[in-house]
Design a protein around this motif. Structure first.
Motif, PDB file in Angstrom:
ATOM      1  N   GLY A 187     -10.742  -1.802  -3.165  1.00  0.00           N
ATOM      2  CA  GLY A 187     -10.908  -3.215  -3.936  1.00  0.00           C
ATOM      3  C   GLY A 187      -9.685  -3.656  -4.484  1.00  0.00           C
ATOM      4  N   GLY A 188      -9.681  -4.792  -5.257  1.00  0.00           N
ATOM      5  CA  GLY A 188      -8.508  -5.168  -6.005  1.00  0.00           C
ATOM      6  C   GLY A 188      -7.293  -5.841  -5.305  1.00  0.00           C
ATOM      7  N   GLY A 189      -6.244  -6.061  -6.010  1.00  0.00           N
ATOM      8  CA  GLY A 189      -5.201  -6.758  -5.502  1.00  0.00           C
ATOM      9  C   GLY A 189      -4.523  -5.643  -4.583  1.00  0.00           C
ATOM     10  N   LEU A 190      -3.489  -6.348  -3.875  1.00  0.00           N
ATOM     11  CA  LEU A 190      -2.989  -5.621  -2.828  1.00  0.00           C
ATOM     12  C   LEU A 190      -2.045  -4.454  -3.308  1.00  0.00           C
ATOM     13  CD1 LEU A 190      -1.844  -4.986   0.257  1.00  0.00           C
ATOM     14  CD2 LEU A 190      -0.090  -6.903  -0.177  1.00  0.00           C
ATOM     15  N   ASP A 191      -1.196  -4.541  -4.478  1.00  0.00           N
ATOM     16  CA  ASP A 191      -0.728  -3.358  -5.073  1.00  0.00           C
ATOM     17  C   ASP A 191      -1.889  -2.234  -5.258  1.00  0.00           C
ATOM     18  OD1 ASP A 191      -1.860  -5.046  -7.185  1.00  0.00           O
ATOM     19  OD2 ASP A 191      -1.041  -3.727  -8.755  1.00  0.00           O
ATOM     20  N   GLN A 192      -3.210  -2.453  -5.626  1.00  0.00           N
ATOM     21  CA  GLN A 192      -4.085  -1.527  -6.313  1.00  0.00           C
ATOM     22  C   GLN A 192      -4.359  -0.911  -4.620  1.00  0.00           C
ATOM     23  OE1 GLN A 192      -6.574  -4.318  -8.208  1.00  0.00           O
ATOM     24  NE2 GLN A 192      -6.580  -3.034 -10.020  1.00  0.00           N
ATOM     25  N   ARG A 193      -4.506  -1.668  -3.687  1.00  0.00           N
ATOM     26  CA  ARG A 193      -5.050  -1.061  -2.375  1.00  0.00           C
ATOM     27  C   ARG A 193      -4.114  -0.206  -1.713  1.00  0.00           C
ATOM     28  NH1 ARG A 193      -5.782  -5.939   0.821  1.00  0.00           N
ATOM     29  NH2 ARG A 193      -5.217  -7.077  -0.940  1.00  0.00           N
ATOM     30  N   LEU A 194      -2.799  -0.799  -1.900  1.00  0.00           N
ATOM     31  CA  LEU A 194      -1.713   0.303  -1.574  1.00  0.00           C
ATOM     32  C   LEU A 194      -1.389   1.762  -2.249  1.00  0.00           C
ATOM     33  CD1 LEU A 194       1.414  -2.425  -0.819  1.00  0.00           C
ATOM     34  CD2 LEU A 194       0.120  -1.296   0.775  1.00  0.00           C
ATOM     35  N   ALA A 195      -1.784   1.531  -3.536  1.00  0.00           N
ATOM     36  CA  ALA A 195      -1.648   2.602  -4.398  1.00  0.00           C
ATOM     37  C   ALA A 195      -2.943   3.657  -3.927  1.00  0.00           C
ATOM     38  CB  ALA A 195      -1.853   2.283  -5.783  1.00  0.00           C
ATOM     39  N   ALA A 196      -3.934   3.033  -3.678  1.00  0.00           N
ATOM     40  CA  ALA A 196      -5.237   3.767  -3.478  1.00  0.00           C
ATOM     41  C   ALA A 196      -4.945   4.538  -1.993  1.00  0.00           C
ATOM     42  CB  ALA A 196      -6.500   2.785  -3.493  1.00  0.00           C
ATOM     43  N   ALA A 197      -4.369   3.789  -0.995  1.00  0.00           N
ATOM     44  CA  ALA A 197      -3.917   4.593   0.176  1.00  0.00           C
ATOM     45  C   ALA A 197      -3.100   5.657   0.293  1.00  0.00           C
ATOM     46  CB  ALA A 197      -3.232   3.553   1.111  1.00  0.00           C
ATOM     47  N   PHE A 198      -2.365   5.709  -0.887  1.00  0.00           N
ATOM     48  CA  PHE A 198      -1.104   6.750  -1.188  1.00  0.00           C
ATOM     49  C   PHE A 198      -2.327   7.797  -1.825  1.00  0.00           C
ATOM     50  CE2 PHE A 198       2.315   3.785  -0.365  1.00  0.00           C
ATOM     51  CZ  PHE A 198       3.161   4.770   0.612  1.00  0.00           C
ATOM     52  N   ALA A 199      -3.123   7.559  -2.524  1.00  0.00           N
ATOM     53  CA  ALA A 199      -3.745   8.417  -3.644  1.00  0.00           C
ATOM     54  C   ALA A 199      -4.639   9.290  -2.692  1.00  0.00           C
ATOM     55  CB  ALA A 199      -4.771   7.764  -4.448  1.00  0.00           C
ATOM     56  N   GLY A 200      -4.881   8.705  -1.347  1.00  0.00           N
ATOM     57  CA  GLY A 200      -5.534   9.561  -0.594  1.00  0.00           C
ATOM     58  C   GLY A 200      -4.916  10.836   0.408  1.00  0.00           C
ATOM     59  N   CYS A 201      -3.710  10.779  -0.233  1.00  0.00           N
ATOM     60  CA  CYS A 201      -2.585  11.874   0.656  1.00  0.00           C
ATOM     61  C   CYS A 201      -2.547  12.916  -0.348  1.00  0.00           C
ATOM     62  CB  CYS A 201      -1.689  11.087   0.924  1.00  0.00           C
ATOM     63  SG  CYS A 201      -1.702   9.701   2.141  1.00  0.00           S
ATOM     64  N   THR A 202      -2.428  13.951   0.361  1.00  0.00           N
ATOM     65  CA  THR A 202      -2.038  15.218  -0.213  1.00  0.00           C
ATOM     66  C   THR A 202      -0.524  15.812   0.228  1.00  0.00           C
ATOM     67  OG1 THR A 202      -3.111  16.542   1.566  1.00  0.00           O
ATOM     68  CG2 THR A 202      -4.503  15.905  -0.355  1.00  0.00           C
TER      69      THR A 202
END
Length: 209
Positions: free
Chosen positions: A75-90
Motif C-alpha cells: 500500500g501507500g504512495g508510489l515511492d513506498q510501493r517501489l521501496a517495498a519492491a526493492f525491500a523484497g530483494c536479497t
C-alpha cells in the motif's frame, strides 16, 4: 541473486492508462495497457536474471508468461510501493515499469551488471524514470521522492548521487501516458504487441470518440 522486477497494474478498464481517455475508451486504454505489459514482460523474460518478478496491483491474467514470481504491491504512495519492491530483494535488482513497451533485453541486460556501477538510472522523457537498478537495494533511496512530478527523475538521480553511488545512465525512453506518447512509442517499436494494438485501434478513428 539478481532480481529483475516489473511493477504494474492489472490491465482493467477504468484503472489503467486513464490519461488515454479520450480519445480512447476505457476498454481500449486497457487493451493498450495489456499490450504494453505483455511486451514488457516478454523483454524481461528474455533477459537473464536469477528471479523474474511481477510486482502486481490486481490479479494475474492470461497475459502473464510462465517463469514469473508474482508478488502483490504494498500500500501507500508510489515511492513506498517501489521501496517495498526493492525491500523484497536479497541481492542486486533492476526495476522497471509497464509504460515503456519499446524496452528490449539490450536495454535491460547492461543494468544487471554492477561491476563498474553501484546503481543504474533510466531517465524518462517526461522527467520521471523508467528503470532503476541497485547493487544493494536500499528502500530509503526511494522513500520521499515526489512521484509523477516534472522533477521526479532529477530528485531520484540526485538521491543516488548524494548516497555516493556510482551511477550508470541508461537510454532516455518515453513513457506511454498520452495518446501522443502512444503514437510515438508505437512508431519506435513497430513489431511489438503494443504497436499492433495501437494500429488496430487507430485504423478506424471514429470508434475512439
Amino acid at each position: 541473486m539478481t532480481s529483475l522486477l516489473v511493477i504494474a497494474k492489472a490491465p482493467v478498464p477504468g484503472r489503467v492508462k486513464t490519461r488515454l481517455t479520450p480519445p480512447f475508451t476505457p476498454q481500449q486504454a486497457a487493451d493498450l495497457a495489456e499490450a504494453a505489459l505483455a511486451d514488457t514482460l516478454a523483454a524481461v523474460a528474455a533477459t537473464p536474471a536469477d528471479r523474474h518478478v511481477l510486482v502486481l496491483d490486481g490479479a494475474p491474467g492470461p497475459w502473464l508468461p510462465p517463469g514469473f514470481e508474482v508478488v502483490p504491491q504494498s500500500g501507500g504512495g508510489l515511492d513506498q510501493r517501489l521501496a517495498a519492491a526493492f525491500a523484497g530483494c536479497t541481492g542486486p535488482a533492476l526495476l522497471i515499469g509497464m509504460d515503456t513497451p519499446q524496452a528490449t533485453p539490450a536495454h535491460l541486460a547492461p543494468a544487471l551488471a554492477f561491476d563498474a556501477y553501484d546503481a543504474w538510472f533510466g531517465p524518462a522523457a517526461d522527467g520521471g524514470f523508467w528503470a532503476l537498478g541497485l547493487a544493494a537495494p536500499d528502500p530509503a533511496l526511494l522513500l520521499g521522492v515526489p512521484m509523477s512530478a516534472p522533477d521526479t527523475g532529477a530528485v531520484q538521480y540526485e538521491r543516488l548521487r548524494a548516497a555516493g553511488l556510482r551511477t550508470g545512465l541508461l537510454p532516455r525512453l518515453r513513457d506511454v501516458d498520452t495518446a501522443a506518447d502512444a503514437a510515438e512509442v508505437s512508431a519506435l517499436a513497430p513489431t511489438g504487441r503494443f504497436a499492433a494494438c495501437h494500429r488496430r485501434l487507430t485504423a478506424h478513428p471514429a470508434v475512439t470518440r
